[in-house]
Scaffold this motif. Sequence first.
Motif, PDB file in Angstrom:
ATOM      1  N   ILE A  59       0.278  -1.177  -0.475  1.00 32.59           N
ATOM      2  CA  ILE A  59      -0.215  -0.336  -0.176  1.00 32.59           C
ATOM      3  C   ILE A  59       0.934   1.312  -0.312  1.00 32.59           C
ATOM      4  N   LYS A  60       1.173   1.987  -0.902  1.00 35.43           N
ATOM      5  CA  LYS A  60       1.742   2.768  -1.502  1.00 35.43           C
ATOM      6  C   LYS A  60       0.927   4.747  -0.916  1.00 35.43           C
ATOM      7  N   ASN A  61       0.154   4.945  -0.592  1.00 33.05           N
ATOM      8  CA  ASN A  61      -0.685   5.685   0.167  1.00 33.05           C
ATOM      9  C   ASN A  61      -0.922   5.573   2.057  1.00 33.05           C
ATOM     10  N   GLU A  62      -1.422   6.186   2.540  1.00 36.17           N
ATOM     11  CA  GLU A  62      -1.692   6.556   3.879  1.00 36.17           C
ATOM     12  C   GLU A  62      -3.611   6.493   3.923  1.00 36.17           C
ATOM     13  N   ASN A  63      -4.525   5.919   4.754  1.00 36.91           N
ATOM     14  CA  ASN A  63      -6.005   5.849   4.844  1.00 36.91           C
ATOM     15  C   ASN A  63      -6.209   6.179   6.385  1.00 36.91           C
ATOM     16  N   LYS A  64      -6.013   7.622   6.935  1.00 34.33           N
ATOM     17  CA  LYS A  64      -5.755   8.041   8.232  1.00 34.33           C
ATOM     18  C   LYS A  64      -7.412   7.477   8.968  1.00 34.33           C
ATOM     19  N   ASP A  65      -7.891   7.156   8.226  1.00 34.22           N
ATOM     20  CA  ASP A  65      -9.460   7.203   8.343  1.00 34.22           C
ATOM     21  C   ASP A  65      -9.846   5.869   9.191  1.00 34.22           C
ATOM     22  N   LEU A  66      -9.047   4.787   8.209  1.00 33.94           N
ATOM     23  CA  LEU A  66      -9.198   3.624   8.331  1.00 33.94           C
ATOM     24  C   LEU A  66      -8.766   2.452   9.676  1.00 33.94           C
ATOM     25  N   ILE A  67      -9.876   1.997  10.709  1.00 38.76           N
ATOM     26  CA  ILE A  67      -9.756   0.840  12.163  1.00 38.76           C
ATOM     27  C   ILE A  67      -9.526  -0.007  11.224  1.00 38.76           C
ATOM     28  N   LEU A  68      -8.705  -0.976  12.093  1.00 38.69           N
ATOM     29  CA  LEU A  68      -8.087  -1.908  11.660  1.00 38.69           C
ATOM     30  C   LEU A  68      -8.556  -3.011  12.626  1.00 38.69           C
ATOM     31  N   PRO A  69      -8.850  -4.065  12.106  1.00 42.02           N
ATOM     32  CA  PRO A  69      -9.223  -4.651  11.095  1.00 42.02           C
ATOM     33  C   PRO A  69     -10.341  -3.863  10.467  1.00 42.02           C
ATOM     34  N   SER A  70     -10.305  -3.969   9.110  1.00 37.36           N
ATOM     35  CA  SER A  70     -11.289  -3.394   8.479  1.00 37.36           C
ATOM     36  C   SER A  70     -11.739  -4.396   6.481  1.00 37.36           C
ATOM     37  N   LEU A  71     -12.839  -4.324   5.726  1.00 34.62           N
ATOM     38  CA  LEU A  71     -13.200  -5.743   4.989  1.00 34.62           C
ATOM     39  C   LEU A  71     -12.462  -4.457   3.864  1.00 34.62           C
ATOM     40  N   ILE A  72     -11.864  -4.685   3.025  1.00 40.90           N
ATOM     41  CA  ILE A  72     -11.543  -4.120   1.867  1.00 40.90           C
ATOM     42  C   ILE A  72     -11.887  -4.370   0.488  1.00 40.90           C
ATOM     43  N   GLU A  73     -11.554  -3.764  -0.638  1.00 41.46           N
ATOM     44  CA  GLU A  73     -11.781  -4.546  -1.598  1.00 41.46           C
ATOM     45  C   GLU A  73     -10.098  -3.804  -2.852  1.00 41.46           C
ATOM     46  N   ILE A  74     -10.080  -4.766  -3.201  1.00 42.04           N
ATOM     47  CA  ILE A  74      -8.753  -4.187  -4.100  1.00 42.04           C
ATOM     48  C   ILE A  74      -9.317  -4.956  -5.291  1.00 42.04           C
ATOM     49  N   SER A  75      -8.650  -3.778  -7.080  1.00 37.39           N
ATOM     50  CA  SER A  75      -8.607  -4.064  -8.022  1.00 37.39           C
ATOM     51  C   SER A  75      -6.902  -4.820  -8.351  1.00 37.39           C
ATOM     52  N   ALA A  76      -7.433  -5.998  -8.960  1.00 37.23           N
ATOM     53  CA  ALA A  76      -5.462  -6.860  -9.681  1.00 37.23           C
ATOM     54  C   ALA A  76      -5.357  -6.823 -10.503  1.00 37.23           C
ATOM     55  N   ILE A  77      -4.094  -6.816 -11.071  1.00 38.81           N
ATOM     56  CA  ILE A  77      -3.688  -6.787 -12.414  1.00 38.81           C
ATOM     57  C   ILE A  77      -2.690  -7.706 -12.028  1.00 38.81           C
ATOM     58  N   GLN A  78      -2.132  -7.667 -11.362  1.00 35.62           N
ATOM     59  CA  GLN A  78      -0.038  -9.149 -11.865  1.00 35.62           C
ATOM     60  C   GLN A  78      -0.414  -9.237  -9.794  1.00 35.62           C
ATOM     61  N   ILE A  79      -1.573 -10.834 -10.662  1.00 33.64           N
ATOM     62  CA  ILE A  79      -1.723 -11.536  -9.935  1.00 33.64           C
ATOM     63  C   ILE A  79      -1.001 -13.432 -10.397  1.00 33.64           C
ATOM     64  N   THR A  80      -0.421 -13.651  -9.245  1.00 35.39           N
ATOM     65  CA  THR A  80       0.305 -15.135  -9.818  1.00 35.39           C
ATOM     66  C   THR A  80       0.148 -16.017  -8.540  1.00 35.39           C
ATOM     67  N   LEU A  81      -0.426 -17.064  -8.906  1.00 38.26           N
ATOM     68  CA  LEU A  81      -0.677 -18.291  -8.672  1.00 38.26           C
ATOM     69  C   LEU A  81       0.283 -19.273  -8.328  1.00 38.26           C
ATOM     70  N   TYR A  82       0.842 -19.612  -7.354  1.00 36.46           N
ATOM     71  CA  TYR A  82       1.956 -20.352  -7.111  1.00 36.46           C
ATOM     72  C   TYR A  82       1.160 -21.586  -6.426  1.00 36.46           C
ATOM     73  N   PRO A  83       1.731 -23.158  -7.093  1.00 34.40           N
ATOM     74  CA  PRO A  83       0.775 -24.117  -6.172  1.00 34.40           C
ATOM     75  C   PRO A  83       1.637 -24.874  -5.119  1.00 34.40           C
ATOM     76  N   THR A  84       1.724 -25.552  -4.231  1.00 40.60           N
ATOM     77  CA  THR A  84       2.300 -25.164  -2.847  1.00 40.60           C
ATOM     78  C   THR A  84       2.754 -26.841  -2.524  1.00 40.60           C
ATOM     79  N   ASN A  85       1.593 -27.125  -3.591  1.00 45.18           N
ATOM     80  CA  ASN A  85       2.223 -28.966  -2.866  1.00 45.18           C
ATOM     81  C   ASN A  85       2.825 -29.292  -4.339  1.00 45.18           C
ATOM     82  N   THR A  86       3.455 -28.528  -5.206  1.00 51.31           N
ATOM     83  CA  THR A  86       4.576 -29.845  -6.445  1.00 51.31           C
ATOM     84  C   THR A  86       5.920 -30.107  -5.871  1.00 51.31           C
TER      85      THR A  86
END
Length: 130
Positions: free
Chosen positions: A103-130
Amino acid sequence: MKVTISRIVKIHTENTFVEFSTPYGKGLSSLFTLEARENCSYDIEINIDDDFYWGKNIFTSMSNAPSIRHEAEETYITAELTSITEDGCGSLKLGNSIILILIKNENKDLILPSLIEISAIQITLYPTNT
Protein backbone atom coordinates in the motif's frame (compact mmCIF):
# COMPACT_ATOMS: atom_id res chain seq x y z
CA MET A 1 -5.91 -21.79 -0.54
CA LYS A 2 -7.62 -24.38 -2.71
CA VAL A 3 -8.52 -23.23 -6.25
CA THR A 4 -9.90 -24.96 -9.31
CA ILE A 5 -8.72 -23.97 -12.78
CA SER A 6 -11.94 -23.05 -14.61
CA ARG A 7 -10.29 -22.39 -17.96
CA ILE A 8 -6.88 -21.87 -19.47
CA VAL A 9 -6.80 -18.47 -21.16
CA LYS A 10 -3.23 -18.45 -22.58
CA ILE A 11 -0.15 -20.64 -22.29
CA HIS A 12 3.24 -18.88 -22.24
CA THR A 13 6.74 -20.36 -22.01
CA GLU A 14 7.18 -19.44 -18.32
CA ASN A 15 3.63 -19.55 -16.97
CA THR A 16 -0.02 -20.00 -17.88
CA PHE A 17 -2.78 -17.38 -17.69
CA VAL A 18 -5.93 -18.92 -16.16
CA GLU A 19 -9.38 -18.24 -14.81
CA PHE A 20 -9.67 -19.83 -11.37
CA SER A 21 -12.52 -20.43 -8.96
CA THR A 22 -12.54 -20.46 -5.17
CA PRO A 23 -15.29 -20.68 -2.55
CA TYR A 24 -15.31 -16.84 -2.77
CA GLY A 25 -15.74 -16.50 -6.55
CA LYS A 26 -13.66 -16.42 -9.75
CA GLY A 27 -10.53 -14.49 -10.70
CA LEU A 28 -7.86 -14.23 -13.39
CA SER A 29 -4.16 -14.79 -12.82
CA SER A 30 -0.94 -16.27 -14.02
CA LEU A 31 -0.31 -19.78 -12.74
CA PHE A 32 3.35 -20.58 -12.22
CA THR A 33 3.30 -24.06 -13.65
CA LEU A 34 3.14 -25.40 -17.19
CA GLU A 35 1.11 -28.47 -16.22
CA ALA A 36 -2.14 -26.62 -15.49
CA ARG A 37 -5.28 -28.52 -16.41
CA GLU A 38 -8.84 -27.29 -16.60
CA ASN A 39 -11.17 -28.55 -13.86
CA CYS A 40 -8.21 -29.58 -11.67
CA SER A 41 -7.79 -28.32 -8.12
CA TYR A 42 -4.55 -26.94 -6.68
CA ASP A 43 -3.36 -25.79 -3.28
CA ILE A 44 -1.87 -22.38 -4.05
CA GLU A 45 -0.29 -19.28 -2.60
CA ILE A 46 -1.51 -15.97 -4.07
CA ASN A 47 1.06 -13.31 -4.96
CA ILE A 48 -0.11 -9.81 -5.96
CA ASP A 49 2.53 -7.48 -7.44
CA ASP A 50 0.33 -4.40 -7.95
CA ASP A 51 1.03 -1.27 -5.88
CA PHE A 52 -2.12 -0.10 -4.11
CA TYR A 53 -3.27 3.51 -3.66
CA TRP A 54 -6.30 4.42 -1.54
CA GLY A 55 -9.10 5.73 -3.73
CA LYS A 56 -7.52 4.32 -6.91
CA ASN A 57 -7.33 0.52 -6.59
CA ILE A 58 -7.99 -0.07 -2.88
CA PHE A 59 -11.19 0.99 -1.11
CA THR A 60 -13.11 0.34 2.08
CA SER A 61 -15.62 -2.34 1.10
CA MET A 62 -19.37 -1.78 1.12
CA SER A 63 -19.77 -5.56 1.29
CA ASN A 64 -19.65 -7.52 4.51
CA ALA A 65 -18.35 -10.78 3.02
CA PRO A 66 -15.09 -11.83 1.33
CA SER A 67 -15.30 -12.35 -2.43
CA ILE A 68 -13.35 -12.65 -5.68
CA ARG A 69 -14.63 -11.59 -9.10
CA HIS A 70 -13.16 -10.40 -12.36
CA GLU A 71 -14.09 -8.03 -15.16
CA ALA A 72 -11.96 -7.96 -18.28
CA GLU A 73 -8.35 -8.31 -17.02
CA GLU A 74 -8.92 -6.97 -13.48
CA THR A 75 -9.61 -9.19 -10.49
CA TYR A 76 -11.47 -7.67 -7.55
CA ILE A 77 -10.82 -9.16 -4.13
CA THR A 78 -12.77 -8.26 -1.02
CA ALA A 79 -10.90 -9.39 2.09
CA GLU A 80 -10.10 -8.33 5.63
CA LEU A 81 -7.13 -5.99 5.93
CA THR A 82 -5.64 -7.06 9.25
CA SER A 83 -2.45 -4.99 9.42
CA ILE A 84 -0.25 -2.44 7.66
CA THR A 85 3.42 -2.02 8.51
CA GLU A 86 5.19 1.36 8.48
CA ASP A 87 6.66 0.58 5.05
CA GLY A 88 3.20 -0.16 3.58
CA CYS A 89 3.09 -3.97 3.66
CA GLY A 90 -0.56 -4.91 4.17
CA SER A 91 -1.88 -8.32 5.22
CA LEU A 92 -5.18 -9.45 3.75
CA LYS A 93 -7.06 -12.36 5.24
CA LEU A 94 -9.23 -14.30 2.80
CA GLY A 95 -10.66 -17.33 4.55
CA ASN A 96 -7.67 -19.13 6.08
CA SER A 97 -5.23 -17.57 3.59
CA ILE A 98 -3.03 -14.50 4.03
CA ILE A 99 -2.19 -12.33 1.01
CA LEU A 100 0.48 -9.64 1.26
CA ILE A 101 0.04 -6.39 -0.67
CA LEU A 102 1.99 -3.12 -0.93
CA ILE A 103 0.00 0.00 0.00
CA LYS A 104 1.68 3.19 -1.25
CA ASN A 105 -0.33 5.84 0.62
CA GLU A 106 -1.97 6.14 4.00
CA ASN A 107 -5.66 6.10 4.94
CA LYS A 108 -5.77 7.86 8.31
CA ASP A 109 -9.49 7.13 8.81
CA LEU A 110 -9.09 3.36 8.52
CA ILE A 111 -9.56 1.25 11.65
CA LEU A 112 -8.04 -2.24 11.49
CA PRO A 113 -9.16 -4.90 10.93
CA SER A 114 -11.36 -3.64 8.11
CA LEU A 115 -12.99 -5.21 5.05
CA ILE A 116 -11.49 -3.69 1.90
CA GLU A 117 -11.72 -4.22 -1.86
CA ILE A 118 -8.73 -4.19 -4.17
CA SER A 119 -8.58 -4.31 -7.96
CA ALA A 120 -5.48 -6.15 -9.16
CA ILE A 121 -3.95 -7.11 -12.48
CA GLN A 122 -0.60 -8.66 -11.53
CA ILE A 123 -1.73 -11.81 -9.72
CA THR A 124 0.24 -15.04 -9.77
CA LEU A 125 -0.80 -18.36 -8.23
CA TYR A 126 2.00 -20.62 -7.01
CA PRO A 127 1.12 -24.28 -6.36
CA THR A 128 2.31 -25.24 -2.88
CA ASN A 129 2.11 -29.03 -3.05
CA THR A 130 4.20 -29.77 -6.15
